[in-house]
Every structure is written in C-alpha cells, then in structure tokens.
Design a protein around this motif. Structure first.
Motif, PDB file in Angstrom:
ATOM      1  N   THR A  93       1.165  -0.691   0.180  1.00 45.15           N
ATOM      2  CA  THR A  93      -0.250   0.025   0.268  1.00 45.15           C
ATOM      3  C   THR A  93       0.586   1.486  -0.249  1.00 45.15           C
ATOM      4  OG1 THR A  93       0.006  -0.538   2.564  1.00 45.15           O
ATOM      5  CG2 THR A  93      -1.884  -1.389   1.041  1.00 45.15           C
ATOM      6  N   SER A  94       2.092   1.000   0.317  1.00 42.44           N
ATOM      7  CA  SER A  94       3.313   2.472   0.277  1.00 42.44           C
ATOM      8  C   SER A  94       3.612   2.405  -1.231  1.00 42.44           C
ATOM      9  CB  SER A  94       3.864   2.898   1.322  1.00 42.44           C
ATOM     10  OG  SER A  94       3.201   2.317   2.391  1.00 42.44           O
ATOM     11  N   LEU A  95       3.226   1.625  -2.205  1.00 41.89           N
ATOM     12  CA  LEU A  95       4.594   1.220  -3.045  1.00 41.89           C
ATOM     13  C   LEU A  95       3.570   2.852  -4.339  1.00 41.89           C
ATOM     14  CD1 LEU A  95       6.797   0.300  -4.416  1.00 41.89           C
ATOM     15  CD2 LEU A  95       5.294  -1.355  -5.549  1.00 41.89           C
ATOM     16  N   ARG A  96       4.826   3.644  -4.221  1.00 40.68           N
ATOM     17  CA  ARG A  96       4.560   4.751  -4.914  1.00 40.68           C
ATOM     18  C   ARG A  96       5.394   4.613  -6.583  1.00 40.68           C
ATOM     19  NH1 ARG A  96       4.568   8.241   0.484  1.00 40.68           N
ATOM     20  NH2 ARG A  96       2.301   8.262   0.437  1.00 40.68           N
ATOM     21  N   ILE A  97       6.353   4.182  -6.926  1.00 38.92           N
ATOM     22  CA  ILE A  97       7.527   4.033  -7.632  1.00 38.92           C
ATOM     23  C   ILE A  97       7.405   2.556  -8.472  1.00 38.92           C
ATOM     24  CG2 ILE A  97       9.200   5.089  -9.172  1.00 38.92           C
ATOM     25  CD1 ILE A  97       9.382   7.444  -7.025  1.00 38.92           C
ATOM     26  N   LEU A  98       7.066   1.596  -9.398  1.00 37.17           N
ATOM     27  CA  LEU A  98       7.643   0.653  -9.979  1.00 37.17           C
ATOM     28  C   LEU A  98       8.112   1.081 -11.162  1.00 37.17           C
ATOM     29  CD1 LEU A  98       7.461  -2.155  -9.840  1.00 37.17           C
ATOM     30  CD2 LEU A  98       5.689  -2.387 -10.724  1.00 37.17           C
ATOM     31  N   ARG A  99       9.432   1.054 -10.848  1.00 32.87           N
ATOM     32  CA  ARG A  99      11.028   0.938 -12.745  1.00 32.87           C
ATOM     33  C   ARG A  99      10.727  -0.308 -12.907  1.00 32.87           C
ATOM     34  NH1 ARG A  99      16.192   2.806 -13.762  1.00 32.87           N
ATOM     35  NH2 ARG A  99      15.941   3.005 -16.010  1.00 32.87           N
ATOM     36  N   LEU A 100      10.244  -0.931 -14.081  1.00 33.59           N
ATOM     37  CA  LEU A 100      11.060  -2.327 -14.804  1.00 33.59           C
ATOM     38  C   LEU A 100      11.707  -2.168 -16.190  1.00 33.59           C
ATOM     39  CD1 LEU A 100       7.667  -3.769 -14.740  1.00 33.59           C
ATOM     40  CD2 LEU A 100       9.194  -4.311 -12.625  1.00 33.59           C
ATOM     41  N   TYR A 101      12.187  -2.247 -16.124  1.00 32.30           N
ATOM     42  CA  TYR A 101      13.649  -2.205 -17.312  1.00 32.30           C
ATOM     43  C   TYR A 101      14.316  -3.756 -17.319  1.00 32.30           C
ATOM     44  CZ  TYR A 101      17.075  -1.434 -13.789  1.00 32.30           C
ATOM     45  OH  TYR A 101      18.194  -1.979 -12.105  1.00 32.30           O
ATOM     46  N   GLU A 102      14.679  -3.668 -18.571  1.00 30.24           N
ATOM     47  CA  GLU A 102      15.416  -4.966 -19.862  1.00 30.24           C
ATOM     48  C   GLU A 102      14.934  -6.079 -19.338  1.00 30.24           C
ATOM     49  OE1 GLU A 102      19.345  -4.090 -20.375  1.00 30.24           O
ATOM     50  OE2 GLU A 102      19.496  -1.750 -19.718  1.00 30.24           O
ATOM     51  N   CYS A 103      13.246  -6.177 -19.275  1.00 27.26           N
ATOM     52  CA  CYS A 103      13.085  -7.358 -18.317  1.00 27.26           C
ATOM     53  C   CYS A 103      12.143  -8.036 -19.357  1.00 27.26           C
ATOM     54  CB  CYS A 103      11.898  -7.065 -17.320  1.00 27.26           C
ATOM     55  SG  CYS A 103      12.202  -6.922 -16.005  1.00 27.26           S
ATOM     56  N   SER A 104      11.906  -9.215 -19.320  1.00 31.01           N
ATOM     57  CA  SER A 104      10.508 -10.147 -20.613  1.00 31.01           C
ATOM     58  C   SER A 104       9.544  -9.547 -21.420  1.00 31.01           C
ATOM     59  CB  SER A 104      10.997 -11.325 -20.046  1.00 31.01           C
ATOM     60  OG  SER A 104       9.178 -11.461 -18.884  1.00 31.01           O
ATOM     61  N   LYS A 105       9.851  -9.856 -23.014  1.00 32.70           N
ATOM     62  CA  LYS A 105       8.568 -10.006 -23.463  1.00 32.70           C
ATOM     63  C   LYS A 105       7.157  -9.877 -22.859  1.00 32.70           C
ATOM     64  CE  LYS A 105       7.238  -9.716 -28.590  1.00 32.70           C
ATOM     65  NZ  LYS A 105       7.544 -10.522 -29.714  1.00 32.70           N
ATOM     66  N   ARG A 106       7.582 -10.964 -22.015  1.00 37.02           N
ATOM     67  CA  ARG A 106       6.544 -11.917 -21.688  1.00 37.02           C
ATOM     68  C   ARG A 106       5.644 -10.852 -21.047  1.00 37.02           C
ATOM     69  NH1 ARG A 106       1.233 -13.486 -22.077  1.00 37.02           N
ATOM     70  NH2 ARG A 106       0.414 -15.215 -20.695  1.00 37.02           N
ATOM     71  N   LEU A 107       6.344 -10.013 -19.708  1.00 41.50           N
ATOM     72  CA  LEU A 107       6.411  -9.564 -18.941  1.00 41.50           C
ATOM     73  C   LEU A 107       5.515  -8.110 -19.194  1.00 41.50           C
ATOM     74  CD1 LEU A 107       6.878  -8.899 -15.360  1.00 41.50           C
ATOM     75  CD2 LEU A 107       9.027  -8.145 -15.510  1.00 41.50           C
ATOM     76  N   LYS A 108       6.023  -7.613 -20.185  1.00 40.91           N
ATOM     77  CA  LYS A 108       6.136  -6.217 -20.574  1.00 40.91           C
ATOM     78  C   LYS A 108       4.140  -6.474 -21.179  1.00 40.91           C
ATOM     79  CE  LYS A 108       6.941  -2.829 -24.089  1.00 40.91           C
ATOM     80  NZ  LYS A 108       8.118  -2.643 -25.417  1.00 40.91           N
ATOM     81  N   GLU A 109       4.452  -7.094 -22.306  1.00 45.23           N
ATOM     82  CA  GLU A 109       2.755  -7.435 -22.259  1.00 45.23           C
ATOM     83  C   GLU A 109       1.631  -7.226 -20.849  1.00 45.23           C
ATOM     84  OE1 GLU A 109       2.706 -11.309 -24.216  1.00 45.23           O
ATOM     85  OE2 GLU A 109       3.689 -10.106 -26.339  1.00 45.23           O
ATOM     86  N   ARG A 110       2.291  -8.441 -19.911  1.00 48.35           N
ATOM     87  CA  ARG A 110       1.076  -8.569 -18.960  1.00 48.35           C
ATOM     88  C   ARG A 110       0.980  -7.138 -17.998  1.00 48.35           C
ATOM     89  NH1 ARG A 110      -0.001 -14.049 -17.851  1.00 48.35           N
ATOM     90  NH2 ARG A 110       0.039 -13.406 -15.416  1.00 48.35           N
ATOM     91  N   CYS A 111       1.668  -6.314 -18.299  1.00 45.67           N
ATOM     92  CA  CYS A 111       1.821  -4.777 -17.281  1.00 45.67           C
ATOM     93  C   CYS A 111       0.928  -3.866 -18.206  1.00 45.67           C
ATOM     94  CB  CYS A 111       3.303  -4.459 -16.665  1.00 45.67           C
ATOM     95  SG  CYS A 111       3.663  -5.729 -15.676  1.00 45.67           S
ATOM     96  N   GLN A 112       0.617  -4.284 -19.422  1.00 50.23           N
ATOM     97  CA  GLN A 112       0.080  -3.058 -20.629  1.00 50.23           C
ATOM     98  C   GLN A 112      -0.789  -2.698 -19.786  1.00 50.23           C
ATOM     99  OE1 GLN A 112       1.891  -1.632 -22.563  1.00 50.23           O
ATOM    100  NE2 GLN A 112       3.421  -3.170 -23.090  1.00 50.23           N
ATOM    101  N   GLN A 113      -1.349  -1.274 -19.210  1.00 48.05           N
ATOM    102  CA  GLN A 113      -2.260  -0.686 -19.640  1.00 48.05           C
ATOM    103  C   GLN A 113      -3.174  -0.249 -20.650  1.00 48.05           C
ATOM    104  OE1 GLN A 113      -1.848   2.972 -18.017  1.00 48.05           O
ATOM    105  NE2 GLN A 113      -3.437   3.858 -17.484  1.00 48.05           N
TER     106      GLN A 113
END
Length: 894
Positions: free
Chosen positions: A856-876
């Motif tokens: 609940t305190s998390l305010r910034i999430l940064r994902l970089y150079e991760c898998s293509k699958r993760l990128k697809e699943r996190c799309q808004q």
C-alpha cells in the motif's frame, strides 16, 4: 605609515581615558553562551505550525478540478521571515507530491536587487536544476534544451523569492515554461503582492503568521532548549511579551529565542525594550530584529558573518570552505586563553548557526555538519553591512570601485579579465561546477603583479596549463585553489615561498606528476587536497614535518620508481602524520621483489594506529604481486579505534588481517559506522559479526565471496538479532559467487530440495531502508517449499523470508540482473513501508503476483530490460497483471 599608526593609537588612548573618566564600563560578558555540542539543532529542523498550510497546498496541487490548463500557477505570498521558502520545501518534498510529479525542479530567483528580471539567468538556473550542464550554450540553444526537457513531462517547478513588478518580463519567462503535460505546476514564493498579481493564472495563497500557541512553542524550544530546570516565572512572563511583540513571524521568534538563550533577566528586559521597540516602529518589518541580533555579535563574529555575503543567495556553502576562508582573512580570534584557532573557528560556526544566521544545515553519514545556507533576509543584512567591499563580477575589468576588497566571481562564456593595481583580498569562484573559462598565462601574470594583497585566490576550472613563477610573490596568500585544471602537470618551485599558505587544493589535476620537493617549507599549511590526481605517484620527502597539517585527502606510496628504502621512508612519513582529521585515502603500490620485506614491515608497523582524529580511511593496493606481503602490510594498517568509516580496495586476499578476523573487528573498531569492500578476494566476511554501530555496508566486485558468515557464527558464537541492529543501507553489486548470508544452506532441505535461498534468512535488519542487489546471479531470493510467510501463525517457520525484521522499515528495493528470479518472493508482500521498487534485467520474471495491491505504500515501480512476456502482462489497461499494479501512482515503462 608609522606616523599614521601613532596618530590612531593616540586617538584610541584618548577614547579609553574618556570612558574611564565618565564611569562607562565594558561588559566583560557579551551576549554569548556556548551550547554543548550534543544539543540538537532545532533552528532549521523544526518547522512548527504549518501542517494545515501544507495539507491545503498539497491538496490543491493534486486536485484535478483546480487544473484549468496544462501548466498552472500557485503563488505563496507574505512578508519576509514568515517561512514561505520552508513551506514550499515541505510541499516540494511531500511524498504525495514526489510521486505525482516525475520531474521536480527548484530554482532560487532572488531578483529584487535587480532593475529587471534576468530571464536568461533564470532559465540557466532552471536547466541546471534538471541535472544537465549548459556549458557554452547560447540562449537559443538553452531555450531549446529546456523546452525539450519540459515537454511531455508532468512537472513541478518552484521559483523561490521572485520580486518582479514588470509583467512583460514575467510573461517573457513564462513562455518558456508552458510545454509540460496537463497537471504541471509552477509554484512562486514572493514578498510582493504586486508580483503575486502579475503571476496570476491560479491560486494566490497568503501565508499568515503562526498562532499564539505555536509561536510560544517555537520560542520555548529555542530559548529554553536544554535547560535542566523549569525556567523562572519572570522569564516566562517576559518571554510571552517578546513573542507577542514578534507578530507571529517565525524568523523573528527564532532569532529572539536564540539571542536570549542562556542570558540573565537583564538581557531579556534589554531586548524587550530596545529590540522590540525598533520592530514596532518599523511597522512589523523584521529587519530591525535581525540587525539587533547582528549587533550583539562580537566583532570577529560580525566579520565572519559579513564575509558570507560573498556567496550568492541560496548557495549551499560547504562548512570546510567557509571556515578556511575565515581563517585566511584573519577574522578568527580565540574565544578563551589557550584556545586553538581550529577549535575557535569551529565554535564561531556553531555560534552563528545557533543564532539562526545559518539554516538548511546538512550532515554527513557520521552526523557532522558539512554545509549550510543563509536565509535571504540574513543575506540582505550581510550585504548591507559589507557595502562596496564585496562585489559580484562575471568579468574583471579596470572599472572597479576602489573600496572593493572581495570579488565573488560568477563565470560565464563572456568573462573577460584585466587585472590592474588594487587591494583585492579575495577572488573566489562561486559559479556552478560545470562552468569553465580560460584564464591565459598573460592574465595570470597580470593578476600576480597587481593583486599583491590577495589572501584568497580561486583559480579552479580555469584551464590553466602552467602557473607563472611569480606566484611565489603573493606573500599574503593563505588560500589557493587550483582544482580541476586537468592540463596542469607541474607546480613552479616558487610556490614553496608562500609561507603563509594555509589551504592548497589540487583535486582533479589529472596530469599533475608530483608535488613540490620543498613542500615542507609551507609551515602554515593546514589543508592539502590532492584527490583524483591520477598521475601523482608519491609524496614529497618531509611531508610529515608539516606540523600544522590537519587535512590530507590522499597519501600515495610509490613502488614502481622507488627503491626499497624510499618505499619504507614513505610509509614512515605516513606513520608520523598523527594530527590528521577527517578523511584520508591511502594508495600503495608495491615494488618488485616485495616478498623480501616481510620482516621490515613487521619491524616498522603501526602506520595508522595512532591517527585518533581520522573518521574515515580508504586503503587501496595496486599490483600487490604477493598475497603474503599484502597480508603482512594489512596487519600493520590497523586504524585507531575511533575510526567511523573504512573502505578497502583490492587489499584483502583470501584471509582478513588478524585485527579484522572473526569477531575482532567489533573490538578493534568499535565505532565503525560504514564499511565498504571493493575487489577483495576473500570467500567470506566473518569479520562483520556484532558491528552494532554499522549503518552502511557496501560490497562491490568481490568475485570469490560466497557467503558472509560461517554457520558456526550463528549456531553458537553470535546472536543474529544483534549482528546489524542499525544497518540502514546495504549494497551488493557484482558478486558472482554470493549465495547468501551463511553457508547453512549447503545441506538438503525438506522434500529433498537444496535450500540455497534460506541462507539469507537469519539476519534481522530492523533499520534497513535501502537495499540494492545487482549482478549477483547465484543469489537466490525466491522461497523454498518448506517456507511459511511472515504473518502466518506464530511459531511457524519463517526462515524463507529474508530479513523479516525490515518489513516495516525498507523503503527502497532494487533487484537487478538476477536471471534465476522467476517469481517475486511472497515475503515481499509484507514490506509495508516499501515506496520504490526497481526490477531490471531479470529475464526469468514473466508476471507480477496478485498480492501486489498489499504493497500500500508503493508509489514508484520501475521495470527495465525485462522479458517480453512481462511487458505484455503489465500493459495498461489490457494486460493480465495490470489490475495487480494499477494502484501504483508512478509506473515507469519497461
């Protein structure tokens, strides 16, 4: 000249005679009470009574209904000393604001001394606040760069202390600030209601004084800060009347409280009658109270404070620089018989800080003050008192007032130099670190020939290739800064004629090959800075004879060009420098056939043990050649027990020295606060046991390190709950063999699984706020099959959760280049305080867990150079994992 001196003396004698005839006595106890160094400094830290203001302003910035255009404006207006800047700082650093605005910029304008708003200067300040340099940029190029930086960003820009009353000038500035995303804000602080009207375009917030209750609370904290007993009723009564007379202005209350701290009743009454009378007569203008406080200073303190006008408003002033300049000008006089100058100057700084002449005080990791600022109204006082003696210039020409004694030099691409005869005593560069200009050889010669009264000379970042031999003729010179002249390869021998020199700075002179051989002739040298002089290979003979030397940034021991005797002579010089304080970096290069010197090392020894005033030591070995010799030397490099920080570069082989082995480090260095290892070759760090004061631990490039502790250290010898009770920052980078805290995981776990992950579990870290893990491919942090998570039934096994104790303290977590990370471990859902999570180069990670909303305190999430699958699943908004992370205000792209 002698006749003039005699005439002055006769006048002084006559004044002294008159004062005794008329019964006028000199107060032997001027207003001054020294506070204990252990007192907490609340003058700038406690901001009282602004909670409601903060809530209203933050709510306004975050309220979408208040947004009328892409960039909106909010003005905080009020008289000087109300705390407009302090309130703006609270808003700027509020956690909700930092999350809502990815780009935040702060610029101090302070333009009320100018005829018109200097738009170009302000734009340069704004662009510099983005962390970018603008060296030699034209105004057109600067505007283009700034627009590029602001466009597409939702930004918050604070323009502090604006005073323009020309609408056209303001509109000219604004046109460069309108490229941000919708929801961007420009916050302006000003004392002028007309400026607030000109800014327009949004909310005007008129800041009010403190309530009676908060005013009295603030005054009590300062005036009665460390009294053991309750203050006398008479003082309380007078104090309440003084607070009422301060008209609820925080700065006036602070100054009054600090001025009256520790004084008797007569002083309180005097201030009540004189200081407050002037305040009332001036129709609530705070300046008379500030001037009254200034006039209560003793003359040496007045000189020191006035000299601070040399720094532009809002400048972060380094404490070491400031006190060096005071000493160079000869302002410092011991406050007691027998007091050393270096102790007196520290006390000068403390007195001015306690009296609220300084603010925004910053501390280093050991709690010592490293910098401060001056309130803009206090700066006005200093400038008014200094008059024409202090002058701000970006060029030096023949057209200069004869009263000028100190030049504050602001570099620019248009700077020009013409040094005619004058009595200048200070030439100080106050420009940004990236501003550079060329001062050619002929200009340097003219400067030396005509400015013979110089005590302070700053030639840093001037692209100097060689100094003129005549530099030795500046006999009054006490402070010389030649830093960051990367083409300077040699110093003229005449520099050793500067017998009065106290400070010599040569940092980042990358081609400088050696220091002057007769350096020991600089008998008054107190500070010698030579860090990042990469070509410097040894120290001059006799450097230990500099009896006044207190600060030496680096000591280099050469083994490539030195004989065996010379090598040991250099170590002997190091051994005798026992008056050094602060930070020292020692670099040692071994010579050929060094294995033959083992006995000599043992016989000489104790090279660092008697340096009781050092708080940080860095030891670096270059080309050891022989592990046994390196180990023998490390045995004799044991620091003094007072040491607070230790950094070791490539100087530890397979075994630690005996003074650091097992749990001995906690005994030999009981006050250790920071410990860094770079490129060391040991397989474990069993030396780290029971370091109860350790707050910072960093491990870099230790390629053979497998674990930190032997399992025996936890099984019988040490209590894991007491190993790192204060650790706040942990960095682990490029540790290819690291598997965990201990080697207890090398056995077989439940269900016949090899448990390499739970070796991170047994160490509680209750104070940890920063964790960085990068390039540790064998460090497995996912849970094992037998793991029960924190928060389940008491008594169940929580060994699978690394460091459960920091679940309520950790705010920043970085997981980088961990190819074995397939799932985020379930223990992470208990990180209730986590605000920032960075995950990068974790190729096996393909989804975000469904428990992410628990953070609940998390305010910034940064994902970089991760898998293509993760990128697809996190799309808004269509990604499968988007519902798990949509509550996070700032999600930075993959």
């Amino acid at each position: 000249m002698s006749q003039e001196v005699k005439k002055i003396r006769r006048k002084l004698d006559a004044i002294a005679k008159n004062h005794s005839q008329f019964g006028i006595s000199i107060d032997p106890q001027p207003i001054r009470r020294r506070r204990e160094e252990t007192c907490s400094y609340i003058c700038e830290r406690s901001i009282i009574g602004r909670e409601d203001d903060l809530e209203e302003l933050v709510g306004h910035l975050l309220n979408c209904s208040t947004i009328q255009q892409d960039v909106s404006f909010l003005t905080i207006v009020g008289i000087g000393g109300l705390g407009k800047t302090a309130l703006a700082q609270l808003v700027y650093n509020d956690p909700w604001v930092t999350t809502a605005f990815p780009l935040r910029l702060w610029t101090c304008v302070s333009d009320h001394d100018q005829v018109q708003l200097d738009v170009e200067s302000i734009l340069r300040k704004i662009y510099a606040s983005t962390g970018q340099t603008h060296e030699e940029s034209t105004i057109e190029r600067l505007q283009s760069k700034l627009r590029e930086k602001l466009s597409g960003s939702k930004y918050l820009l604070v323009l502090d202390d604006v005073w323009t009353e020309n609408r056209n000038h303001w509109l000219k500035l604004v046109e460069f600030l309108l490229g941000g995303q919708r929801g961007s804000w420009v916050v302006v602080t000003t004392r002028s209601h007309k400026t607030a009207q000109i800014v327009g375009g949004g909310k005007k917030y008129e800041l009010q004084g403190l309530s009676k209750e908060n005013s009295w609370s603030l005054f009590k904290k300062i005036a009665f800060e460390s009294e053991q007993l309750s203050p006398h009723e008479d003082l309380l009564k007078i104090g309440r009347e003084i607070v009422e007379g301060c008209a609820s202005v925080p700065l006036a209350i602070r100054v009054a409280g600090s001025l009256l701290y520790g004084q008797d009743k007569s002083r309180w009454i005097s201030f009540q009658e004189i200081g407050l009378f002037n305040f009332r007569e001036s129709q609530k203008d705070i300046m008379p109270i500030l001037m009254f406080s200034y006039h209560q200073l003793e003359l040496p303190l007045k000189s020191c404070f006035t000299y601070c006008a040399l720094f532009p408003k809002d400048t972060v002033i380094k404490k070491e620089l400031l006190i060096s300049l005071w000493l160079a000008q000869g302002y410092v006089v011991p406050l007691d018989d027998g007091q050393r100058l270096e102790d007196a100057v520290e006390e000068y700084f403390t007195i001015l800080m306690r009296r609220c002449f300084f603010q925004d005080v910053k501390h280093d990791e050991y709690g010592d003050i490293i910098s401060c600022k001056i309130h803009d109204l206090m700066h006005d006082i200093a400038q008014n008192v200094a008059g024409k003696e202090i002058c701000f210039k970006n060029s030096v020409t023949d057209i200069m007032d004869r009263e000028v004694r100190h030049i504050s030099h602001v570099r620019s691409t248009s700077s020009q130099y013409s040094f005619s005869k004058t009595h200048i005593r200070s030439f100080l560069d106050v420009g940004a670190w990236y501003d550079r200009v060329v001062i050619d050889e002929s200009s340097l010669k003219a400067l030396v020939a005509n400015w013979r009264s110089l005590r302070v000379l700053d030639l840093s970042k001037s692209r100097i290739e060689c100094l003129p031999h005549s530099i030795g003729e500046l006999l009054h010179l006490r402070y010389l800064d030649l830093s960051d002249n990367d083409e300077l390869d040699v110093l003229p021998q005449s520099i050793t004629k500067l017998y009065n020199l106290q400070t010599l700075k040569l940092c980042m002179c990358e081609k400088l090959k050696e220091l002057s051989k007769d350096l020991m002739k600089l008998v008054n040298l107190r500070i010698l800075k030579i860090s990042d002089c990469d070509s410097l290979t040894n120290m001059p003979k006799g450097v230990s004879k500099l009896s006044c030397l207190r600060v030496l940034s680096d000591f280099v021991v050469d083994g490539l060009k030195a004989s065996r005797k010379q090598w040991f002579d250099q170590l002997g010089e190091l051994k005798r420098l026992n008056s050094l304080k602060g930070h020292l970096s020692v670099t040692i290069t071994f010579f050929e056939n060094a294995r033959a010197v083992k006995e000599d090392i043992d016989r000489e020894g104790a090279y660092l043990r008697d340096k009781e005033h050092l708080k940080f030591i860095s030891i670096r070995f270059n080309d050891t050649g022989n592990d046994e010799v390196a180990r023998r030397l490390m045995e004799e490099l044991q620091p003094h027990p007072n040491l607070r920080g230790l950094e070791l570069h490539s100087c530890v082989g397979m075994r630690m020295p005996s003074w650091a082995r097992e749990n001995k480090l906690a005994t030999s260095l009981p006050n250790l606060n920071r410990l860094d290892f770079f490129g060391c070759r040991m397989e474990d760090l069993t030396c780290l046991g029971n370091l109860r004061h350790l707050e910072f631990l960093q491990l870099f490039y230790c390629r053979k390190l497998k674990y930190i502790f032997e399992k025996s250290a936890l099984a019988g010898g040490s209590d894991p709950n007491g190993l790192f009770p204060r650790l706040r920052k942990l960095v682990m980078e490029d540790l290819p063999e690291l598997q965990g805290w201990t080697n207890i995981g090398e056995g077989v776990g439940d269900n016949n699984h090899i448990n390499s992950s739970f070796s991170m579990a047994p160490i509680p870290l209750p104070q940890l706020t920063f964790l960085w893990i990068e390039d540790c491919p064998n460090l497995t942090i996912s849970e094992c099959p037998n793991v029960n998570l924190l928060g389940e039934e008491e008594g169940m096994n929580t060994i699978g959760m690394p460091w459960p104790s920091f679940s309520h303290s950790l705010r920043n977590l970085t997981l980088d280049n961990l190819p074995q990370l397939v799932d985020l471990p379930n223990w992470m859902q208990s990180l209730a305080a986590l605000q920032t999570l960075h995950i990068g180069r974790c190729s096996g990670l393909e989804c975000m867990p469904d428990w992410m909303p628990k953070l609940t305190s998390l305010r910034i999430l940064r994902l970089y150079e991760c898998s293509k699958r993760l990128k697809e699943r996190c799309q808004q908004p269509t990604g499968e994992d988007w519902p798990h992370i949509q509550h996070i205000p700032s999600i930075k792209p993959i």
